[in-house]
Design an enzyme around this catalytic site. Sequence first.
Site, PDB file in Angstrom:
ATOM      1  N   ARG A  36       0.832  -1.204   0.000  1.00  0.00           N
ATOM      2  CA  ARG A  36       0.000   0.000   0.000  1.00  0.00           C
ATOM      3  C   ARG A  36       0.865   1.252   0.000  1.00  0.00           C
ATOM      4  O   ARG A  36       1.879   1.316   0.712  1.00  0.00           O
ATOM      5  CB  ARG A  36      -0.945   0.002   1.211  1.00  0.00           C
ATOM      6  CG  ARG A  36      -1.970  -1.094   1.101  1.00  0.00           C
ATOM      7  CD  ARG A  36      -3.056  -1.043   2.161  1.00  0.00           C
ATOM      8  NE  ARG A  36      -3.735  -2.332   2.151  1.00  0.00           N
ATOM      9  CZ  ARG A  36      -4.664  -2.695   1.270  1.00  0.00           C
ATOM     10  NH1 ARG A  36      -5.056  -1.827   0.346  1.00  0.00           N
ATOM     11  NH2 ARG A  36      -5.209  -3.886   1.303  1.00  0.00           N
TER      12      ARG A  36
ATOM     13  N   ILE B 164       2.142   4.814   0.907  1.00  0.00           N
ATOM     14  CA  ILE B 164       2.185   5.468   2.213  1.00  0.00           C
ATOM     15  C   ILE B 164       1.330   6.735   2.231  1.00  0.00           C
ATOM     16  O   ILE B 164       0.916   7.195   3.303  1.00  0.00           O
ATOM     17  CB  ILE B 164       3.662   5.791   2.590  1.00  0.00           C
ATOM     18  CG1 ILE B 164       3.827   5.938   4.081  1.00  0.00           C
ATOM     19  CG2 ILE B 164       4.173   7.014   1.849  1.00  0.00           C
ATOM     20  CD1 ILE B 164       5.281   5.929   4.535  1.00  0.00           C
TER      21      ILE B 164
ATOM     22  N   VAL C 126      10.247   8.081  -7.050  1.00  0.00           N
ATOM     23  CA  VAL C 126      11.081   6.958  -6.611  1.00  0.00           C
ATOM     24  C   VAL C 126      11.571   6.222  -7.855  1.00  0.00           C
ATOM     25  O   VAL C 126      10.765   5.738  -8.668  1.00  0.00           O
ATOM     26  CB  VAL C 126      10.297   6.002  -5.690  1.00  0.00           C
ATOM     27  CG1 VAL C 126      11.189   4.846  -5.261  1.00  0.00           C
ATOM     28  CG2 VAL C 126       9.759   6.751  -4.469  1.00  0.00           C
TER      29      VAL C 126
ATOM     30  N   HIS D  46       7.481   1.417 -10.662  1.00  0.00           N
ATOM     31  CA  HIS D  46       6.319   0.989  -9.882  1.00  0.00           C
ATOM     32  C   HIS D  46       5.057   1.327 -10.643  1.00  0.00           C
ATOM     33  O   HIS D  46       4.951   2.365 -11.292  1.00  0.00           O
ATOM     34  CB  HIS D  46       6.301   1.637  -8.499  1.00  0.00           C
ATOM     35  CG  HIS D  46       6.560   3.112  -8.503  1.00  0.00           C
ATOM     36  ND1 HIS D  46       7.811   3.641  -8.664  1.00  0.00           N
ATOM     37  CD2 HIS D  46       5.720   4.155  -8.396  1.00  0.00           C
ATOM     38  CE1 HIS D  46       7.741   4.955  -8.638  1.00  0.00           C
ATOM     39  NE2 HIS D  46       6.478   5.303  -8.487  1.00  0.00           N
TER      40      HIS D  46
HETATM   41  P1  5GP Z   1       5.989   8.271  -8.142  1.00  0.00           P
HETATM   42  O1  5GP Z   1       5.692   9.740  -7.995  1.00  0.00           O
HETATM   43  O2  5GP Z   1       7.465   7.986  -8.114  1.00  0.00           O
HETATM   44  O3  5GP Z   1       5.276   7.641  -9.302  1.00  0.00           O
HETATM   45  O4  5GP Z   1       5.322   7.593  -6.870  1.00  0.00           O
HETATM   46  C1  5GP Z   1       6.042   7.251  -5.727  1.00  0.00           C
HETATM   47  C2  5GP Z   1       5.028   6.776  -4.717  1.00  0.00           C
HETATM   48  O5  5GP Z   1       5.708   6.095  -3.683  1.00  0.00           O
HETATM   49  C3  5GP Z   1       4.239   7.911  -4.065  1.00  0.00           C
HETATM   50  O6  5GP Z   1       2.844   7.702  -4.286  1.00  0.00           O
HETATM   51  C4  5GP Z   1       4.618   7.813  -2.601  1.00  0.00           C
HETATM   52  O7  5GP Z   1       3.546   8.117  -1.730  1.00  0.00           O
HETATM   53  C5  5GP Z   1       5.087   6.371  -2.466  1.00  0.00           C
HETATM   54  N1  5GP Z   1       6.092   6.171  -1.448  1.00  0.00           N
HETATM   55  C6  5GP Z   1       7.249   6.868  -1.295  1.00  0.00           C
HETATM   56  N2  5GP Z   1       7.953   6.404  -0.257  1.00  0.00           N
HETATM   57  C7  5GP Z   1       7.228   5.367   0.260  1.00  0.00           C
HETATM   58  C8  5GP Z   1       7.454   4.478   1.357  1.00  0.00           C
HETATM   59  O8  5GP Z   1       8.461   4.541   2.069  1.00  0.00           O
HETATM   60  N3  5GP Z   1       6.499   3.548   1.580  1.00  0.00           N
HETATM   61  C9  5GP Z   1       5.377   3.442   0.826  1.00  0.00           C
HETATM   62  N4  5GP Z   1       4.505   2.489   1.131  1.00  0.00           N
HETATM   63  N5  5GP Z   1       5.135   4.266  -0.230  1.00  0.00           N
HETATM   64  C10 5GP Z   1       6.051   5.218  -0.502  1.00  0.00           C
END
Ligand code: 5GP
Length: 117
Positions: A30, A32, A97, A101
């Site tokens: 899930r 965060i 990140v 994902h």
């Molecule tokens: P992006 O913007 O890279 O597509 O999405 C990164 C996602 O990773 C964000 O929705 C953010 O809330 C989630 N995220 C970042 N750090 C963590 C973490 O330590 N744990 C979890 N469960 N989600 C994370």
Amino acid sequence: MAEETIFSKIIRKEIPADIIYKDDLVTAFRDINPQAPTHILIIPNKVIPTVRDVTADDEAAMGRLFTVAAQIAREEGVSDDGYRLIVNCGDHGGQEVYHIHMHLVGGRRLGRMLPQT
Ligand code: 5GP
């Protein structure tokens, strides 16, 4: 060798996360900071920073992201109403990140795909 992110620590259970699925190729947990009632991240176990870095060797893992997404959507009860799968890539894509994902987002009507500019 690609640089690890916090997601590698989640895969190895070195930091806490609500992991809901894991197999030989992918892990799902899930988000965060959920943007909808259901917000799950599905990631390859292998560190692949972005979609730009995907090769033919990764096709099994990339395909598994979709089959696991569909399975989790059914289990979460959002499949029939529909949901959104998002993969951000790089700076303009809003990627934060750098470990590929797939966001599975659902549980409410999500509206337009992109904000109007
Ligand atoms: P992006 O913007 O890279 O597509 O999405 C990164 C996602 O990773 C964000 O929705 C953010 O809330 C989630 N995220 C970042 N750090 C963590 C973490 O330590 N744990 C979890 N469960 N989600 C994370």
